[in-house]
Design an enzyme around this catalytic site. Structure first.
Site, PDB file in Angstrom:
ATOM      1  N   THR A 181      34.907 -11.644  26.943  1.00 49.17           N
ATOM      2  CA  THR A 181      33.522 -11.978  26.615  1.00 49.17           C
ATOM      3  C   THR A 181      32.886 -10.740  25.979  1.00 49.17           C
ATOM      4  O   THR A 181      32.974 -10.547  24.777  1.00 49.17           O
ATOM      5  CB  THR A 181      32.747 -12.459  27.855  1.00 49.17           C
ATOM      6  OG1 THR A 181      32.959 -11.552  28.942  1.00 49.17           O
ATOM      7  CG2 THR A 181      33.203 -13.856  28.267  1.00 49.17           C
ATOM      8  N   THR A 234      36.568  -8.906  41.012  1.00 41.60           N
ATOM      9  CA  THR A 234      35.443  -9.144  40.133  1.00 41.60           C
ATOM     10  C   THR A 234      35.983  -9.195  38.740  1.00 41.60           C
ATOM     11  O   THR A 234      36.598  -8.253  38.313  1.00 41.60           O
ATOM     12  CB  THR A 234      34.426  -8.025  40.252  1.00 41.60           C
ATOM     13  OG1 THR A 234      33.881  -8.108  41.553  1.00 41.60           O
ATOM     14  CG2 THR A 234      33.332  -8.149  39.250  1.00 41.60           C
ATOM     15  N   GLU A 259      30.403  -2.355  30.101  1.00 44.42           N
ATOM     16  CA  GLU A 259      29.439  -2.590  29.025  1.00 44.42           C
ATOM     17  C   GLU A 259      28.665  -1.308  28.702  1.00 44.42           C
ATOM     18  O   GLU A 259      27.996  -0.734  29.552  1.00 44.42           O
ATOM     19  CB  GLU A 259      28.477  -3.708  29.434  1.00 44.42           C
ATOM     20  CG  GLU A 259      29.159  -5.067  29.430  1.00 44.42           C
ATOM     21  CD  GLU A 259      28.296  -6.182  29.968  1.00 44.42           C
ATOM     22  OE1 GLU A 259      28.612  -7.344  29.684  1.00 44.42           O
ATOM     23  OE2 GLU A 259      27.315  -5.889  30.686  1.00 44.42           O
ATOM     24  N   ASN A 275      22.953  -6.404  27.844  1.00 42.62           N
ATOM     25  CA  ASN A 275      22.524  -7.368  28.843  1.00 42.62           C
ATOM     26  C   ASN A 275      21.137  -7.945  28.558  1.00 42.62           C
ATOM     27  O   ASN A 275      20.828  -9.056  28.997  1.00 42.62           O
ATOM     28  CB  ASN A 275      22.585  -6.739  30.236  1.00 42.62           C
ATOM     29  CG  ASN A 275      24.018  -6.659  30.720  1.00 42.62           C
ATOM     30  OD1 ASN A 275      24.585  -7.642  31.162  1.00 42.62           O
ATOM     31  ND2 ASN A 275      24.623  -5.490  30.594  1.00 42.62           N
ATOM     32  N   THR A 294      20.693 -14.567  24.427  1.00 43.77           N
ATOM     33  CA  THR A 294      20.120 -14.929  23.138  1.00 43.77           C
ATOM     34  C   THR A 294      21.036 -14.534  21.996  1.00 43.77           C
ATOM     35  O   THR A 294      20.795 -14.931  20.868  1.00 43.77           O
ATOM     36  CB  THR A 294      18.763 -14.255  22.956  1.00 43.77           C
ATOM     37  OG1 THR A 294      18.896 -12.836  23.106  1.00 43.77           O
ATOM     38  CG2 THR A 294      17.755 -14.779  23.958  1.00 43.77           C
TER      39      THR A 294
END
Length: 407
Positions: free
Chosen positions: A156, A195, A280, A402, A407
């Protein structure tokens, strides 16, 4: 004792008996987003799953199969949509995915496990997946190229695919054992099972309860010891499939089983570290070790608290050897400790002792923290146990990624 450890440029199909494919269905904005892993015969399966009370349909479905039958032929994995918080529709859609796949593979629906990752609260685009699954079945193959493509399909916000393969031998086994694996994860990473999504394969033959015990033990110092941001996902799972197509068989606990657990743990740890490295917005992999603790649980609790501290993580991003933040985080971990006994290190630099500052080369420590891999060590001085947690720094990009994720 392990006598051979040979890494290969491959992934989940390196062990005998597995094929994989990846295709694009249009769930992500670009690239493949559906992967299908298939065992040539019924494989023994073990799994560990998120402890988040808000769980995706795939978690409930796959966990039921692992606990009830302990065998499977395939795993269908989609990225770009978590199929979480979709109510009964999500449950129905998940079952349909398994049933469509099972018909094409000519196996029972309960022989197909499912996994999803992506945005929460959006229904799956079932028409796209119904077209993609047959294409994936047609493309199944055993190759390093297919391994790499599948590892990329499940990503992702990851920036690179994460997969590994290794040939391992032991003087307690009748033949070498092959292991493969792939995983994804960059954000919403804080283990409370595992996780992320992880899929491990082996061609050894083990009974279900023994395989489950091996995975449980391997996950603790690996996937359960990695954290990026302190958030545990709704979709976390780690599955281990054993095809039994190799020559090695482990039927009971003992030295052969211990070597199997060691090999599986080493593979899982290598994959877990790649998740931390690819956190990230991360600029560096950070290894936090706490030693001198009264129990391993205490050591891990302190290490995880330090690893998840925003103040520690931002200092690491700024290459600031601010050791006070390390002690402050340790002190709020809930573990009873004596600050006057704590000794701290940033890489090779001893930055504090007996809970106070000591002279050290600040410019050298600053330069050290500019590296892509850094270590932080705290010795609590109150016991003999230790634990290690893998994490990363917090950069400006973590907030950007994040803030714009939905969006």
């Amino acid at each position: 004792m392990i006598t051979l450890w040979k890494e290969e440029l491959a992934g989940v199909t390196y062990p005998e008996g597995f094929v994989v494919a990846a295709v694009r269905c249009g769930l992500k904005t670009e690239g493949d987003d559906l992967a299908l892993l298939v065992s040539d015969s019924m494989a023994t399966v073990a799994g560990v799953f998120t402890t988040n009370y808000v769980q995706a349909a795939c978690v409930r479905y796959s966990r039921r199969i692992v606990r009830s039958s302990g065998v499977a032929r395939a795993v269908l994995i989609n990225a770009g949509n978590a199929n979480a918080c979709n109510g009964e529709r999500g449950e129905t859609d998940n079952r349909n995915l398994a049933e469509w796949t099972s018909r094409l593979l000519d196996v029972a629906p309960d022989a197909v496990l499912t996994a999803s990752t992506g945005v929460i609260g959006h229904p799956l685009p079932m028409d796209r997946l119904q077209k993609g699954i047959p294409e994936a079945v047609e493309r199944l193959e055993r190759s390093a190229e297919a391994d790499a493509r599948a590892a990329r399909a499940i990503m992702t916000t990851d920036t690179f695919p994460k997969y590994r393969a290794v040939l391992v031998d032991s003087n307690h086994w009748v033949a070498p054992i092959r292991f493969g694996g792939m995983c994804k994860g960059a954000g919403m990473i804080a283990p409370h099972m595992a996780t992320m999504l992880a899929f491990l394969t082996t061609d050894a033959r083990l009974p279900g309860p023994l395989l489950q015990e091996a995975l449980r033990r391997a996950v603790e110092p690996s996937f359960n010891s990695v954290t990026v941001d302190g958030d545990t996902s709704t979709n976390d799972m780690c599955l281990l499939l054993a095809s039994g197509m190799g020559e090695a068989e482990i039927s009971r606990e003992g030295e052969a089983f211990e070597d199997f657990v060691e090999a599986l743990t080493r593979l899982a740890t290598a994959l877990a570290k790649e998740i931390a490295r690819d956190g990230e917005g991360a600029t560096k992999l950070v290894t936090i070790t706490v030693q001198g603790a009264p129990t391993r649980y205490a050591a891990k609790t302190v290490a995880k608290t330090v690893a998840e501290s925003p103040l520690v993580k931002t200092a690491l991003f700024g290459c600031d050897p601010n050791w006070g933040r390390l002690l402050a985080a340790a002190g709020r971990s809930g573990v009873h400790l004596d600050p006057n006994r704590i000794e701290g290190f940033i890489g090779p630099y001893r930055v504090c002792a007996q809970g106070s500052s000591v002279p050290f080369d600040r410019e050298g420590a600053h330069a050290y923290l500019k590296g892509r891999e850094v270590t932080v060590t705290l010795d609590l001085g109150i016991g003999e146990e230790s634990a290690t947690v893998y994490t990363c720094d917090f950069s400006y990009d973590y907030v950007r990624i994040n803030a714009e994720y939905h969006t």
